[in-house]
Design a protein around this motif. Structure first.
Motif, PDB file in Angstrom:
ATOM      1  N   GLU A 164      25.885 -20.568 -12.254  1.00  0.00           N
ATOM      2  CA  GLU A 164      24.746 -19.970 -12.292  1.00  0.00           C
ATOM      3  C   GLU A 164      23.920 -19.743 -11.104  1.00  0.00           C
ATOM      4  O   GLU A 164      23.192 -18.710 -11.156  1.00  0.00           O
ATOM      5  CB  GLU A 164      23.971 -20.820 -13.461  1.00  0.00           C
ATOM      6  N   LEU A 165      24.073 -20.700 -10.301  1.00  0.00           N
ATOM      7  CA  LEU A 165      23.221 -20.652  -8.910  1.00  0.00           C
ATOM      8  C   LEU A 165      23.831 -19.143  -8.029  1.00  0.00           C
ATOM      9  O   LEU A 165      23.281 -18.658  -7.535  1.00  0.00           O
ATOM     10  CB  LEU A 165      23.415 -21.829  -8.342  1.00  0.00           C
ATOM     11  N   ILE A 166      25.362 -19.139  -8.217  1.00  0.00           N
ATOM     12  CA  ILE A 166      25.912 -18.193  -7.530  1.00  0.00           C
ATOM     13  C   ILE A 166      25.452 -16.850  -7.889  1.00  0.00           C
ATOM     14  O   ILE A 166      25.268 -15.888  -7.518  1.00  0.00           O
ATOM     15  CB  ILE A 166      27.552 -18.244  -7.530  1.00  0.00           C
ATOM     16  N   LYS A 167      25.511 -16.903  -9.230  1.00  0.00           N
ATOM     17  CA  LYS A 167      25.203 -15.619 -10.003  1.00  0.00           C
ATOM     18  C   LYS A 167      23.629 -15.137  -9.616  1.00  0.00           C
ATOM     19  O   LYS A 167      23.443 -13.833  -9.929  1.00  0.00           O
ATOM     20  CB  LYS A 167      25.366 -15.590 -11.559  1.00  0.00           C
ATOM     21  N   ALA A 168      22.974 -16.249  -9.441  1.00  0.00           N
ATOM     22  CA  ALA A 168      21.450 -15.927  -9.088  1.00  0.00           C
ATOM     23  C   ALA A 168      21.362 -15.661  -7.671  1.00  0.00           C
ATOM     24  O   ALA A 168      20.232 -15.634  -7.322  1.00  0.00           O
ATOM     25  CB  ALA A 168      20.756 -17.122  -9.724  1.00  0.00           C
ATOM     26  N   ASN A 169      22.320 -15.212  -7.002  1.00  0.00           N
ATOM     27  CA  ASN A 169      22.584 -14.903  -5.656  1.00  0.00           C
ATOM     28  C   ASN A 169      21.917 -15.923  -4.622  1.00  0.00           C
ATOM     29  O   ASN A 169      21.414 -15.615  -3.461  1.00  0.00           O
ATOM     30  CB  ASN A 169      21.603 -13.551  -5.676  1.00  0.00           C
ATOM     31  N   ARG A 170      22.195 -17.160  -4.965  1.00  0.00           N
ATOM     32  CA  ARG A 170      21.752 -18.294  -3.946  1.00  0.00           C
ATOM     33  C   ARG A 170      22.745 -18.192  -3.292  1.00  0.00           C
ATOM     34  O   ARG A 170      24.032 -18.213  -3.319  1.00  0.00           O
ATOM     35  CB  ARG A 170      21.700 -19.563  -4.833  1.00  0.00           C
ATOM     36  N   ARG A 171      22.455 -18.770  -1.928  1.00  0.00           N
ATOM     37  CA  ARG A 171      23.594 -18.688  -0.841  1.00  0.00           C
ATOM     38  C   ARG A 171      24.648 -20.043  -1.123  1.00  0.00           C
ATOM     39  O   ARG A 171      23.996 -21.009  -1.423  1.00  0.00           O
ATOM     40  CB  ARG A 171      22.982 -18.788   0.658  1.00  0.00           C
ATOM     41  N   PRO A 172      25.867 -19.616  -1.030  1.00  0.00           N
ATOM     42  CA  PRO A 172      26.703 -21.107  -0.874  1.00  0.00           C
ATOM     43  C   PRO A 172      26.323 -22.233  -0.161  1.00  0.00           C
ATOM     44  O   PRO A 172      26.371 -23.360  -0.720  1.00  0.00           O
ATOM     45  CB  PRO A 172      28.143 -20.383  -0.596  1.00  0.00           C
ATOM     46  N   GLU A 173      25.856 -21.790   1.173  1.00  0.00           N
ATOM     47  CA  GLU A 173      25.535 -23.213   1.849  1.00  0.00           C
ATOM     48  C   GLU A 173      24.298 -23.896   1.230  1.00  0.00           C
ATOM     49  O   GLU A 173      24.366 -25.183   1.452  1.00  0.00           O
ATOM     50  CB  GLU A 173      25.152 -22.436   3.513  1.00  0.00           C
TER      51      GLU A 173
ATOM     52  N   LEU B 190      32.662 -26.777  -2.497  1.00  0.00           N
ATOM     53  CA  LEU B 190      32.096 -25.716  -3.343  1.00  0.00           C
ATOM     54  C   LEU B 190      33.118 -24.720  -3.773  1.00  0.00           C
ATOM     55  O   LEU B 190      33.150 -24.102  -4.836  1.00  0.00           O
ATOM     56  CB  LEU B 190      30.957 -25.228  -2.692  1.00  0.00           C
ATOM     57  N   GLU B 191      33.750 -24.228  -2.642  1.00  0.00           N
ATOM     58  CA  GLU B 191      34.796 -23.169  -2.964  1.00  0.00           C
ATOM     59  C   GLU B 191      35.707 -23.565  -3.835  1.00  0.00           C
ATOM     60  O   GLU B 191      36.313 -22.761  -4.607  1.00  0.00           O
ATOM     61  CB  GLU B 191      35.164 -22.514  -1.587  1.00  0.00           C
TER      62      GLU B 191
ATOM     63  N   ALA C  52      22.556 -28.522  -1.953  1.00  0.00           N
ATOM     64  CA  ALA C  52      21.524 -28.985  -3.129  1.00  0.00           C
ATOM     65  C   ALA C  52      22.553 -30.028  -3.835  1.00  0.00           C
ATOM     66  O   ALA C  52      22.196 -31.011  -4.369  1.00  0.00           O
ATOM     67  CB  ALA C  52      21.277 -27.941  -3.936  1.00  0.00           C
ATOM     68  N   PHE C  53      23.809 -29.792  -3.905  1.00  0.00           N
ATOM     69  CA  PHE C  53      24.805 -30.773  -4.659  1.00  0.00           C
ATOM     70  C   PHE C  53      25.439 -31.748  -3.648  1.00  0.00           C
ATOM     71  O   PHE C  53      26.129 -32.534  -4.182  1.00  0.00           O
ATOM     72  CB  PHE C  53      25.840 -29.758  -5.455  1.00  0.00           C
ATOM     73  N   ARG C  54      24.894 -31.716  -2.579  1.00  0.00           N
ATOM     74  CA  ARG C  54      25.435 -32.834  -1.475  1.00  0.00           C
ATOM     75  C   ARG C  54      26.933 -32.775  -1.573  1.00  0.00           C
ATOM     76  O   ARG C  54      27.629 -33.848  -1.444  1.00  0.00           O
ATOM     77  CB  ARG C  54      24.867 -34.329  -1.835  1.00  0.00           C
ATOM     78  N   ILE C  55      27.483 -31.546  -1.292  1.00  0.00           N
ATOM     79  CA  ILE C  55      29.077 -31.484  -1.235  1.00  0.00           C
ATOM     80  C   ILE C  55      29.381 -30.600   0.022  1.00  0.00           C
ATOM     81  O   ILE C  55      28.277 -29.881   0.622  1.00  0.00           O
ATOM     82  CB  ILE C  55      29.517 -31.016  -2.542  1.00  0.00           C
TER      83      ILE C  55
ATOM     84  N   SER D  84      27.971 -33.968 -16.084  1.00  0.00           N
ATOM     85  CA  SER D  84      29.681 -34.152 -16.174  1.00  0.00           C
ATOM     86  C   SER D  84      30.147 -33.160 -15.203  1.00  0.00           C
ATOM     87  O   SER D  84      29.565 -32.090 -14.889  1.00  0.00           O
ATOM     88  CB  SER D  84      29.921 -33.956 -17.697  1.00  0.00           C
ATOM     89  N   TYR D  85      31.363 -33.332 -15.166  1.00  0.00           N
ATOM     90  CA  TYR D  85      32.300 -32.249 -14.342  1.00  0.00           C
ATOM     91  C   TYR D  85      32.150 -30.797 -14.648  1.00  0.00           C
ATOM     92  O   TYR D  85      31.555 -29.875 -13.738  1.00  0.00           O
ATOM     93  CB  TYR D  85      33.710 -32.714 -14.191  1.00  0.00           C
ATOM     94  N   ILE D  86      32.344 -30.441 -15.892  1.00  0.00           N
ATOM     95  CA  ILE D  86      32.240 -29.144 -16.168  1.00  0.00           C
ATOM     96  C   ILE D  86      30.963 -28.537 -16.109  1.00  0.00           C
ATOM     97  O   ILE D  86      30.420 -27.616 -15.769  1.00  0.00           O
ATOM     98  CB  ILE D  86      32.676 -29.064 -17.670  1.00  0.00           C
ATOM     99  N   ASN D  87      29.918 -29.274 -16.567  1.00  0.00           N
ATOM    100  CA  ASN D  87      28.581 -29.052 -16.687  1.00  0.00           C
ATOM    101  C   ASN D  87      28.038 -28.646 -15.106  1.00  0.00           C
ATOM    102  O   ASN D  87      27.127 -27.788 -14.858  1.00  0.00           O
ATOM    103  CB  ASN D  87      27.433 -29.837 -17.206  1.00  0.00           C
ATOM    104  N   ARG D  88      28.518 -29.440 -14.230  1.00  0.00           N
ATOM    105  CA  ARG D  88      28.136 -29.211 -12.768  1.00  0.00           C
ATOM    106  C   ARG D  88      28.910 -27.817 -12.517  1.00  0.00           C
ATOM    107  O   ARG D  88      28.118 -26.928 -11.698  1.00  0.00           O
ATOM    108  CB  ARG D  88      28.863 -30.258 -11.889  1.00  0.00           C
ATOM    109  N   LEU D  89      30.132 -27.567 -12.807  1.00  0.00           N
ATOM    110  CA  LEU D  89      30.587 -26.131 -12.414  1.00  0.00           C
ATOM    111  C   LEU D  89      30.030 -25.270 -12.918  1.00  0.00           C
ATOM    112  O   LEU D  89      29.798 -24.063 -12.584  1.00  0.00           O
ATOM    113  CB  LEU D  89      32.260 -26.276 -13.027  1.00  0.00           C
ATOM    114  N   ILE D  90      29.376 -25.151 -14.310  1.00  0.00           N
ATOM    115  CA  ILE D  90      28.354 -24.172 -14.855  1.00  0.00           C
ATOM    116  C   ILE D  90      27.212 -24.096 -13.877  1.00  0.00           C
ATOM    117  O   ILE D  90      26.669 -22.842 -13.803  1.00  0.00           O
ATOM    118  CB  ILE D  90      28.214 -24.708 -16.153  1.00  0.00           C
TER     119      ILE D  90
END
Length: 455
Positions: free
Chosen positions: A176-185, A198-199, A190-193, A166-172
């Motif tokens: 979490e990936l951002i907080k895990a220091n994954r690169r935004p790119e 993403l921003e 990964a989310f094909r966006i 769902s939309y909110i679960n995708r935002l969550i």
């Protein structure tokens, strides 16, 4: 049982599933397991936001996630609509029907302890169908919860999965990936966006979290993530409108954000929310607000710069403060009226409902003149915009004409007919302009002269 069936699969070199495991490809043997013995993953991103729908059961999930009550709650959440727990999700029904007709195509994934890493919803559907077994790959015994979350995300984002987050679960999940220091790119890929999307999603999520914090009534009631589940398009349009206004006026952008957020909380449709432009609050809404919900008048204040004695900068504009105070009151009223925490008294709920009702009356009254003015403005700009578009087409025609002449591919007769049509069109435009424009400028004067010469 897992160890025994893994040994059998290895001995016969049975089916395997490939996953992303700690930065590399890992091939897992697939075994068949009884559906009723496996545990739903309490941390699955599929229902992360929905867990708060029942605070008592959510606490049970935190303290005893693998007990019967918690597992039954997860079973319910996996089947219900993300924004309405009283209804079964049509996507779940479609998945269940596909499993009934075609059987299980893709294996799920479990830990060695029988926790479903991937395939939670499929297991719920198979149980509902009365199926006794599910095919699953098995993660290595050394798996940590970080590994489990990473594997779940990577598998759920594959294109072949039929039921999206769902939309909110995708935002969550993105947060979490951002907080895990994954690169935004990498996350966007990964989310094909697009990276810009993403921003945008990160901005929206921060607005939602801020709104939830501001909705706290102080007595245990507040809005929840699921309360924003059905507002994806309105929130994304809010970001686009905010960014456009903020490029030239940050205070006006803040007023716009607060006004539209209020309208989203009040349940207005997307077409109505669009009518709230940067001047909506001051020009249309403020005169319609009843005293009972009108925020106190604000005065401009300055902000002292630490370390620089005697230096002060202008604070937020009074209108931005007023708009924020109004939104705060509506956020708290909405939280109280919903009584999510169950702590509001009947009197408090009645008062909050009255606040929401009065606000909806005021906003509805403001929307009527705002809509009329916007439609009038659109009519004013329609003719110039169409003529500008026609000029762009003629510019393209000029280049194509040169190319056709150079390649000796021009149909001169057809081109001549098209030019005659253009002349007739310009003559009609000139006649209408002569009747409609009282004081023609340079452009219209030229048009009238050309039309006279042509005739």
């Amino acid at each position: 049982m897992v160890e025994e069936r893994l040994a059998e699969a290895q001995a016969t070199n049975g089916e395997k599933i490939t996953i992303e495991w700690r930065g590399q490809q890992r091939h897992l043997y697939v075994i068949s397991m009884p559906t009723d013995l496996l545990y739903y993953n309490p941390d699955t991103h599929r229902i992360r936001a929905q867990r708060t729908l029942n605070p008592a059961l959510d606490r049970a999930l935190e303290s005893s996630p693998f007990e019967r009550a918690a597992q039954d709650y997860l079973d319910t959440l996996l089947k219900c609509q993300p924004s309405n727990p009283d209804k079964t999700d049509p996507d779940f029904e479609a998945l269940r029907d596909d499993l009934e007709q075609s059987g299980q195509k893709d294996p799920g994934v479990i830990t060695t302890h029988g926790i479903l890493v991937n395939g939670n919803t499929r297991c719920a559907a198979l149980r509902e169908l009365g199926e006794h077994h599910i095919r699953v790959g098995v993660l290595p015994e050394s798996s940590t919860w970080d590994d489990i979350n990473s594997v779940e995300l990577s598998l759920q984002l594959r294109k072949e999965h039929k039921r999206d987050y769902s939309y909110i679960n995708r935002l969550i999940a993105i947060d979490e990936l951002i907080k895990a220091n994954r690169r935004p790119e990498d996350i966007a890929r990964a989310f094909r966006i697009k990276l810009a999307t993403l921003e945008q999603d990160r901005w929206v999520y921060s607005v939602i979290l801020d709104a939830i914090e501001r909705s706290d009534t102080g007595s245990g009631d507040s809005l929840r993530l699921v309360d924003f589940e059905d507002h994806q398009e309105k929130l994304r349009e809010l970001h686009r409108a905010y960014a456009k206004v903020a490029a030239t006026d940050c205070d006006a952008a803040d007023v716009l954000k607060e006004t539209r957020l209020s309208m989203i909380i009040l349940g207005y449709a997307k077409t109505d929310v669009r009518l709230a432009q940067a001047d909506f609050h001051e020009k249309y809404l403020d005169p319609k607000l009843p005293e009972a919900i009108r925020p106190p008048a604000q005065v401009n204040s300055s902000v002292v710069v630490p370390g620089l004695p005697g230096v002060a900068l202008p604070g937020a504009a009074p209108l931005a403060k007023t708009a924020r105070l109004l939104t705060d009151s509506l956020l708290r009223a909405k939280a109280t009226a919903q009584a999510n925490g169950g702590n509001a008294t009947p009197e408090e709920i009645a008062k909050a409902s009255g606040t929401i009702g009065a606000a909806k009356v005021a906003f509805s009254k403001a929307l009527e003149p705002a809509g009329k003015d916007i439609r009038l403005q659109q009519r004013k700009l329609a003719a110039p915009e169409r003529l500008t578009d026609a000029c762009d087409d003629i510019d393209l025609c000029t280049g194509e004409l040169a190319h056709a002449v150079a390649s000796r591919a021009l149909d001169e007769a057809a081109f001549d007919d098209a030019v005659l049509k253009l002349r007739n069109t310009l003559e009609r435009l000139a006649r209408q302009a002569s009747r409609s424009v009282s004081e023609p400028g340079e452009g219209i004067t030229w048009l009238l002269d050309v039309a006279k010469g042509a005739s």
